[in-house]
Design an enzyme around this catalytic site. Structure first.
Site, PDB file in Angstrom:
ATOM      1  N   SER A  10     -52.589 -26.034  -7.621  1.00 14.44           N
ATOM      2  CA  SER A  10     -53.502 -26.565  -6.609  1.00 14.44           C
ATOM      3  C   SER A  10     -52.702 -26.933  -5.371  1.00 14.44           C
ATOM      4  O   SER A  10     -51.828 -27.803  -5.423  1.00 14.44           O
ATOM      5  CB  SER A  10     -54.215 -27.809  -7.144  1.00 14.44           C
ATOM      6  N   HIS A  35     -55.361 -22.361  -6.477  1.00 21.45           N
ATOM      7  CA  HIS A  35     -56.514 -23.261  -6.442  1.00 21.45           C
ATOM      8  C   HIS A  35     -56.549 -23.960  -5.079  1.00 21.45           C
ATOM      9  O   HIS A  35     -55.582 -24.601  -4.667  1.00 21.45           O
ATOM     10  CB  HIS A  35     -56.388 -24.268  -7.587  1.00 21.45           C
ATOM     11  N   ASP A  37     -58.531 -26.586  -2.840  1.00 26.58           N
ATOM     12  CA  ASP A  37     -59.472 -27.717  -2.898  1.00 26.58           C
ATOM     13  C   ASP A  37     -60.044 -28.037  -1.522  1.00 26.58           C
ATOM     14  O   ASP A  37     -59.313 -28.398  -0.604  1.00 26.58           O
ATOM     15  CB  ASP A  37     -58.750 -28.962  -3.432  1.00 26.58           C
ATOM     16  N   MET A  71     -65.690 -29.215  -2.954  1.00 29.08           N
ATOM     17  CA  MET A  71     -66.144 -30.586  -3.232  1.00 29.08           C
ATOM     18  C   MET A  71     -66.813 -31.057  -1.951  1.00 29.08           C
ATOM     19  O   MET A  71     -66.295 -31.915  -1.229  1.00 29.08           O
ATOM     20  CB  MET A  71     -64.948 -31.462  -3.631  1.00 29.08           C
ATOM     21  N   MET A 140     -63.871 -30.788 -14.652  1.00 29.52           N
ATOM     22  CA  MET A 140     -62.980 -31.770 -14.023  1.00 29.52           C
ATOM     23  C   MET A 140     -62.514 -32.757 -15.084  1.00 29.52           C
ATOM     24  O   MET A 140     -63.332 -33.365 -15.774  1.00 29.52           O
ATOM     25  CB  MET A 140     -63.723 -32.550 -12.932  1.00 29.52           C
ATOM     26  N   GLY A 145     -61.277 -35.777  -5.840  1.00 34.43           N
ATOM     27  CA  GLY A 145     -60.939 -36.424  -4.568  1.00 34.43           C
ATOM     28  C   GLY A 145     -59.449 -36.536  -4.317  1.00 34.43           C
ATOM     29  O   GLY A 145     -59.026 -36.529  -3.172  1.00 34.43           O
ATOM     30  N   PHE A 146     -58.671 -36.624  -5.384  1.00 33.76           N
ATOM     31  CA  PHE A 146     -57.240 -36.867  -5.208  1.00 33.76           C
ATOM     32  C   PHE A 146     -56.427 -36.144  -6.271  1.00 33.76           C
ATOM     33  O   PHE A 146     -56.890 -35.965  -7.403  1.00 33.76           O
ATOM     34  CB  PHE A 146     -56.945 -38.372  -5.300  1.00 33.76           C
ATOM     35  N   ASP A 178     -59.390 -28.912 -14.539  1.00 28.32           N
ATOM     36  CA  ASP A 178     -58.778 -29.348 -13.272  1.00 28.32           C
ATOM     37  C   ASP A 178     -58.585 -30.857 -13.280  1.00 28.32           C
ATOM     38  O   ASP A 178     -59.558 -31.610 -13.313  1.00 28.32           O
ATOM     39  CB  ASP A 178     -59.728 -28.920 -12.134  1.00 28.32           C
ATOM     40  N   GLY A 180     -54.941 -33.686 -13.714  1.00 28.80           N
ATOM     41  CA  GLY A 180     -54.032 -34.379 -14.633  1.00 28.80           C
ATOM     42  C   GLY A 180     -53.364 -33.482 -15.662  1.00 28.80           C
ATOM     43  O   GLY A 180     -52.854 -33.972 -16.671  1.00 28.80           O
ATOM     44  N   GLY A 200     -51.709 -29.480  -9.889  1.00 27.11           N
ATOM     45  CA  GLY A 200     -51.261 -29.766  -8.529  1.00 27.11           C
ATOM     46  C   GLY A 200     -49.945 -30.508  -8.556  1.00 27.11           C
ATOM     47  O   GLY A 200     -48.871 -29.923  -8.383  1.00 27.11           O
TER      48      GLY A 200
END
Ligand code: DX5
Ligand code: ZN
Length: 222
Positions: A10, A35, A37, A71, A140, A145-146, A178, A180, A200
């Site tokens: 990501s 990926h 985002d 998103m 998810m 968001g982060f 997606d 962690g 990511g």
């Protein structure tokens, strides 16, 4: 059905001042897709990149599919420009559009592959009448968001449920997870049924991208 595991770095955690070089580096390190985002400071509390950046990357011809994760709310107005900008997959969240089936059709009509993305607390109901039209389901495993958040373990059960639905459909639909994901938990995520792994911070915070991607593959094949 035989699964091939794909690793999707990501770019959210890449060095944006050197984005092209970062993408080139993860492609060289063995990434299977990129990926991308897209956050709108409305559907999620962060703001990232749009079709112009997607197009700039596509033009570099890295020879890797671009996996656009919207998103954003609304969704439909962005589909033509991302499809034109070279997106291979375009995924969106069902609660972010008024007409899920129409949005899926629109992505297909514009020549991209549609995906539906589910937040951790969102039930899978939107798949009931749409799964067969999708190329990808995105689960998810953090709240969107982060980057850099911890994997929510309850999502393993949800991944298994989606795997069962996909097997029942008999269609080659990717099951992407997606949030962690790292070398320590990627095997559990695979065993739950995923075949496409977004990472990511685990990749871009490493000094050696090839080493971390190889380590992830190694954990899955051990
Ligand atoms: C989060 C994004 C993710 C994020 C994952 O809203 O959708 O793609 O980049 O980052 P990590 O792998 O650090 O959790
Ligand atoms: Zn994402």
């Amino acid at each position: 059905m035989k699964k091939t595991n794909w690793i999707a770095p990501s770019i959210l955690s890449a060095d944006f001042s050197r984005l092209g070089e970062e993408v080139q580096a993860v492609v060289k390190a063995g990434a299977d897709l990129i990926h991308f985002d897209v956050m709108d400071n409305h559907y999620v509390p962060n703001l990232t990149v749009g079709p112009l950046v997607c197009e700039a990357l596509a033009k570099r011809q890295f020879n890797i599919p671009l996996d656009v994760h919207l998103m954003t709310r609304p969704v439909d107005s962005l589909i033509p420009s991302f499809a034109k900008a070279g997106a291979t997959y375009i995924s969106f969240h069902p609660e972010a559009t008024d007409h899920v089936d129409r949005t899926i059709n629109m992505i297909r009509e514009h020549g991209a592959k549609p995906g539906l993305a589910f937040n951790p607390a969102t039930p899978l109901d939107a798949l009931n009448y749409t799964l067969h039209k999708l190329d990808l389901v995105l689960i998810m495993s953090v709240n969107p968001g982060f980057g850099g958040q911890a994997f929510i373990p309850e999502m393993l059960q949800k991944i298994s449920e989606v795997r069962t639905m996909i097997e029942k459909s008999g269609k080659p639909i990717r099951l992407e997870v997606d949030g962690g994901i790292n070398a320590d938990n990627i095997r559990d995520v695979m065993e739950a049924g995923a075949d496409t792994f977004v990472a990511g911070s685990a990749i871009f915070s490493a000094t050696d991208y090839t080493a971390v991607i190889n380590q992830m593959r190694q954990k899955m094949s051990d």
